[in-house]
Write a protein that holds these residues in place. Structure first.
Motif, PDB file in Angstrom:
ATOM      1  N   ARG A 163       0.830  -1.214   0.000  1.00 12.01           N
ATOM      2  CA  ARG A 163       0.000   0.000   0.000  1.00 12.01           C
ATOM      3  C   ARG A 163       0.865   1.264   0.000  1.00 12.01           C
ATOM      4  O   ARG A 163       0.500   2.268  -0.586  1.00 12.01           O
ATOM      5  N   MET A 164       2.025   1.189   0.653  1.00  8.93           N
ATOM      6  CA  MET A 164       2.906   2.358   0.648  1.00  8.93           C
ATOM      7  C   MET A 164       3.555   2.568  -0.713  1.00  8.93           C
ATOM      8  O   MET A 164       3.711   3.698  -1.159  1.00  8.93           O
ATOM      9  N   LEU A 165       3.927   1.472  -1.382  1.00  5.83           N
ATOM     10  CA  LEU A 165       4.513   1.613  -2.719  1.00  5.83           C
ATOM     11  C   LEU A 165       3.525   2.286  -3.655  1.00  5.83           C
ATOM     12  O   LEU A 165       3.891   3.017  -4.566  1.00  5.83           O
ATOM     13  N   PHE A 166       2.238   2.052  -3.411  1.00 11.60           N
ATOM     14  CA  PHE A 166       1.175   2.571  -4.262  1.00 11.60           C
ATOM     15  C   PHE A 166       0.651   3.909  -3.732  1.00 11.60           C
ATOM     16  O   PHE A 166      -0.285   4.482  -4.294  1.00 11.60           O
ATOM     17  N   ILE A 193      11.342   5.713  -2.154  1.00  9.12           N
ATOM     18  CA  ILE A 193      10.989   4.789  -3.223  1.00  9.12           C
ATOM     19  C   ILE A 193      11.552   5.388  -4.511  1.00  9.12           C
ATOM     20  O   ILE A 193      11.275   6.548  -4.823  1.00  9.12           O
ATOM     21  N   THR A 194      12.363   4.597  -5.207  1.00  8.69           N
ATOM     22  CA  THR A 194      13.002   5.094  -6.427  1.00  8.69           C
ATOM     23  C   THR A 194      12.555   4.234  -7.588  1.00  8.69           C
ATOM     24  O   THR A 194      12.582   3.003  -7.505  1.00  8.69           O
ATOM     25  N   LEU A 195      12.093   4.887  -8.654  1.00  9.37           N
ATOM     26  CA  LEU A 195      11.654   4.142  -9.840  1.00  9.37           C
ATOM     27  C   LEU A 195      12.538   4.553 -11.006  1.00  9.37           C
ATOM     28  O   LEU A 195      12.603   5.733 -11.350  1.00  9.37           O
ATOM     29  N   ASP A 196      13.213   3.587 -11.597  1.00  6.87           N
ATOM     30  CA  ASP A 196      14.126   3.843 -12.726  1.00  6.87           C
ATOM     31  C   ASP A 196      15.072   4.997 -12.426  1.00  6.87           C
ATOM     32  O   ASP A 196      15.294   5.884 -13.257  1.00  6.87           O
ATOM     33  N   GLY A 197      15.598   5.031 -11.214  1.00  9.21           N
ATOM     34  CA  GLY A 197      16.588   6.030 -10.848  1.00  9.21           C
ATOM     35  C   GLY A 197      16.031   7.360 -10.390  1.00  9.21           C
ATOM     36  O   GLY A 197      16.767   8.240  -9.975  1.00  9.21           O
TER      37      GLY A 197
END
Lengths: 457, 511
Positions: free
Chosen positions: B299-302, B312-316
């Motif tokens: 739920r936290m990632l979302f 939270i890091t997405l693609d750098g």
């Protein structure tokens, strides 16, 4: 293994039609029933009937007779008399005089004409005057040796419910409720409720009146100033709606409680602004221009109502916002997890609901030329009733804008029918309430009977 | 010599709904002290069968005999009167009442007859002891764990002198350890001569518990045999009507650079300093007991909940998400554990559910173009094999597998890069499960990062490239499941999931 191609269910079925348009059917049945109950003798008194009467006289008596026209002393009657006169004169009949007055003035004129040596063969009048004591045959025989014929436009039987005037007046009377019901439909689809609409309507009227009196020039206020006053009034309502939305979303107060509080606050504010329970007079002549405007005999209120309903329908079925409103009401957590901006949607619907109440309020001010702090009392209940009768579920997630219009009209037609039937207002209340319950029960039964698997479009 | 009639005998049960034959000519017998496992895919007719037995639905044809006497079951009350109790998946306990109050609720006592709290308490304790439970009868039901609530449901049934107990997927919401407790209770009930109809999707439970197995498919009775005579493969074959080569499709994905990096994620006491990385093309399993904090992490990632700490890091790129709306825009999506209450709007059409996060794609100048939405949905119905009869069919009428696919379709349309599945196959039948595993593989092959939370250990082991194990809000181990030399075993996972000594650093098996 492939999924079968999905074909839209185009098959026409009576069941589905009844489910989708059940309330429209109820409305039509009600209209038919009330029509059947209100069939009466109609005695036409308009200029068209006058011309028709003159033509009949020409056919029947030729151009020989002398005609005296007798009507009451009203504008409509004078127009009726003038139409007879014009038609007869064109046809070559001699009109010896037009009486617009009382039975007394009619008999006076008749005796004077006869005394002056003129003949009177025919008295042309309408149903109402033909019933006067002085115009019955034995009485006329006393004044004239020659028999005098009394003619009037032919009567016919027709439901008094089903006349243009009556139907337009139903629409006109219910327009404010129906307009408020648009906003309420949105709120109820989100599984909320707004009890403040009646008070907001009064607030809009009072704010219009007070701002015109105190700030916008009083008697000298022109059209622009009136429009500005309307704008301020609606803005106030929108702000109250936004407050409701914030209380509900940010402070998690149940909609019932939040709007109950605002209902009282707004009503109190009306009395404070108006300085008591008396209406605030609006002296600017331009105030009535909104209510009095009309197109082809249809008043501005009705036109505004229709335009707002069409707009709301398009917004609810053809925009992402509409889809979001349904989603929030259907399942708020699933909606949030699907990226619906739940808080913005909820605040928006309460603002829209406040604005609708504001529109009803400025219409009220324009109609009565006052800001009435007592306007719209208990309207919230009628508005909610219209929405519910229109098929919107209080559980949220379901409902149609045009259903609400039908719901408002059903309530209006019932009230009109009860008035015509001469039912007193206490009994009206009982019947009115019972009919609302019947309508909703029928709606529920209908949903059970028919396969609920497919969402109706 | 008298032959005792079977406890329950159902003969020729037939039930149709408009357009569907839910049950056709189904018969069964149940003996005292017997556990009959009722198996079948979703939509096979299991629920219809038990709802008819419970008096919720009326059959079109067929007869019931209890102890050899012919009976009619007109309503749930009549069923209870005959000693038939049904423990549904959704519990019927009232959370604000005490355990003992729930146990004796609806017992047909006179409304106004005073209740002796002392008697109620002693009788509750006796009933709970009968199934080996020590729950305090004065506790509120809202304070109980799911497993304990189930125990109370069972005690409630026993209080009604139940002879026949139907359990609908009783283990679905339980952790493996809690499930063991349930099995003990079932064994205890069996020894007390109660006949049990046990519905489950977990085949290993069947072998452990059932005396006989009855399999339904498409409303028809396929076979009833002693449990020892049916192998796992035979059961699956009978359920799906064809043989599945394997329960899980093979994985062959190439794992690339890191996509989603989670660092020091913390929220209250539920999640403490959680860090892991999900790579391009990877299926990252998250295992752990119920309550270990797995769903909270998802739920936290979302951004459904916001973390107290952590990045939270997405693609750098470091993400600062405030709402699911922003998470979706960033390319993260979540298929929730509970589809019915969080994934779908059940009363609305499947097409509208599909379109909800994607309305911008289907609009032009602020107005929806319904045709565009419809065509796109049709595309996913074809590619994901979603079986519906009409795009306006209410979401609640779909089977669990189709519901899950509708939720998946809406996220695929939104072109998510990171897809989080929380219990992707819970309540989904074997056939549809296989399709979902295939989809998981396809998605990872497209370079998406898949995070899969699951309580089903065989699923975690078969599908994950690496496995994050959590316990009490912390990551206790990250296990490499891809190298063929040393396969991770269920025991490995359970060791990390339950180990008592708290570890400062998670055990990371190098990838």
């Amino acid at each position: 293994m492939t999924a079968p191609k999905i074909t839209p269910t185009k098959k026409w079925s009576l069941k589905k039609q009844i489910v989708d348009h059940g309330m429209l059917l109820v409305l039509l049945l009600l209209c038919a029933a009330i029509s059947a109950l209100t069939v009466t003798d109609i005695h036409p008194e308009d200029p068209a009937a006058g011309r028709q009467l003159a033509k009949l006289a020409l056919q029947k008596y030729g151009t020989d007779p002398n005609v005296l026209i007798v009507v009451r002393d009203t504008a409509a009657d004078r127009a009726f008399a003038q139409a007879i006169n014009d038609e007869l004169v064109t046809g070559g009949i001699n009109v010896v005089g037009i009486v617009s007055g009382t039975p007394r003035s009619a008999i006076l004129q008749l005796t004077q004409t006869l005394a002056a040596g003129e003949n009177v063969d025919v008295i042309a009048t309408h149903h109402f005057a033909s019933q006067w004591e002085v115009l019955n045959v034995s009485r006329l025989a006393q004044v004239s040796e020659k028999p005098i014929k009394v003619i009037r436009p032919p009567s016919y039987r027709w439901p008094s419910f089903l006349t243009k005037n009556n139907l337009l007046s139903i629409l006109n009377q219910n327009a404010p409720i129906a307009i408020m019901a648009i906003g309420m439909t949105l709120v109820i689809i989100t599984a909320g409720i707004d009890l403040s609409v009646g008070s907001l309507m009064a607030l809009a009227a009072v704010v219009t009146a007070v701002s015109l009196r105190d700030y916008l020039g009083g008697t000298e206020a022109n059209g622009g100033a009136v429009a500005l006053a309307f704008g301020i009034a609606m803005l106030v309502c929108a702000v109250v709606g936004a407050v409701a939305g914030l209380l509900i979303t940010v402070f998690k107060i149940p909609p019932f409680v939040a709007t109950l509080g605002l209902m009282m606050v707004a009503r109190g504010a009306c009395y404070i602004l108006a300085g008591g329970a008396d209406a605030v007079m609006i002296d600017a002549p331009a105030i009535s221009s909104l209510y009095d405007a009309s197109v082809l005999g249809v008043s501005s209120q009705i036109i505004l109502m229709v335009v707002l309903f069409i707009t709301a329908h398009v917004v609810m079925t053809h925009t992402p916002f509409g889809r979001y409103v349904y989603a929030v009401g259907g399942n708020v957590s699933a909606a949030r997890l699907s990226g619906v901006p739940v808080m913005a949607v909820l605040i928006s619907v309460y603002i829209v609901c406040g604005l609708c109440a504001g529109v009803a309020g400025v219409l009220d001010a324009s109609h009565f030329l006052t800001g009435r702090p007592k306007a719209g009392e208990f309207y919230e209940l009628q508005v909610i009733a219209a929405v519910v009768v229109g098929g919107t579920s209080l559980m949220g997630g379901e409902g149609k804008i045009f259903g609400t219009l039908i719901g408002a009209l059903i309530l209006g037609v019932i009230q009109n029918g009860l008035n015509m039937a001469g039912v007193d207002s206490y009994r009206q209340m009982v019947i009115y309430g019972a009919l609302i319950l019947v309508a909703v029960v029928v709606d529920q039964l209908k949903k059970k009977v028919i396969n609920p698997g497919i969402v109706s479009q | 010599m008298l032959v005792t009639p079977p406890l329950l005998e159902i003969e020729g049960l037939t039930k149709s709904y408009p357009g569907v034959r839910a049950l056709s000519d189904v018969s069964l017998t149940l003996a005292r002290g017997e556990v009959l496992a009722l198996l079948g895919e979703n939509g096979a007719g299991k629920s219809t069968l038990i709802k008819t037995l419970g008096g919720v639905h009326q059959s079109d044809r067929g007869s019931f005999k209890v102890d050899g006497d012919r009976v009619t079951i007109a309503n749930p009350r009549a069923a209870r009167g005959l000693g038939i109790s049904i423990i549904y998946q959704e519990f019927t306990l009232i959370p604000t009442l005490k355990v003992r109050e729930n146990i004796f609720l609806g017992h047909g006592r006179h409304w106004l007859k005073p209740i002796s709290q002392k008697t109620e308490r002693t009788r509750s304790i006796a009933l709970l002891n009968r199934i080996g439970s020590q729950i305090d009868p004065d506790k509120l039901c809202s304070e109980l764990s799911v497993a304990d609530q189930q125990v109370v449901e069972i005690a409630k049934a026993l209080a009604l002198n139940t002879k026949i107990m139907v359990m609908d997927e009783p283990s679905a919401a339980l952790s493996p350890r809690e499930a063991e407790g349930l099995f003990d209770i079932v064994a205890e009930l069996r020894s007390q001569e109660i006949g049990i109809i046990y519905i489950t999707h977990r085949l290993n439970e069947v072998a452990q518990l059932a005396d006989r197995i009855m399999i339904l498919r498409d409303g028809e009775h396929i076979t009833t045999q002693p449990a020892v005579d049916l192998s796992r493969d035979q059961i699956i074959e009978n359920m799906v009507g064809r043989s599945l080569a394997e329960e899980f499709p093979p994985r062959c994905s190439v794992i690339g650079e890191p996509r989603l990096q989670v660092d020091g994620l913390t929220r209250g006491t539920a999640v403490k300093n959680v860090s892991f990385t999900a790579h391009r093309g990877e299926v990252l399993g998250i295992a752990g007991l119920v309550g270990a904090g797995r769903t909270e992490v998802a739920r936290m990632l979302f951004a459904a909940d916001l973390p107290d700490q952590g990045t939270i890091t997405l693609d750098g790129v470091v993400l600062k998400l405030k709402s699911p709306r922003q998470a979706i825009a960033a390319g993260i999506c979540l298929l929730t554990e509970d589809r019915k209450s969080q994934g779908l709007i059940l009363t609305q059409s499947t097409q509208h559910n599909f379109g909800l996060p994607n309305l911008a794609d289907f609009s032009s100048k602020g107005m929806l173009v319904h045709r565009r939405e419809r065509n796109s949905f049709q595309h996913y119905c074809d590619t994901l094999n979603i079986r519906i009869s009409d795009v306006h069919q209410r979401a609640e009428t779909l089977s669990g597998g189709n519901q899950q696919k509708v939720v998946l379709a809406k996220w695929l349309q939104s072109t998510a890069d990171v897809i989080i599945f929380d219990e992707p196959t819970r309540g989904i039948d074997v056939g549809a499960r296989y399709e979902i595993y295939q989809l998981l593989n396809e998605l990872s092959e497209q370079g998406k990062a898949i995070i899969m939370i699951s309580s089903d250990l065989s699923e975690v082991l078969a599908m994950s490239d690496r496995i994050v194990v959590m316990r009490e809000g912390q990551v206790t181990g990250i296990l490499d499941n891809k190298s063929s030399q040393q396969k991770v075993t269920p025991e490995d996972i359970m060791r990390y999931a339950t180990s008592d000594q708290s570890q400062e650093q998670p055990v990371v098996v190098p990838a």
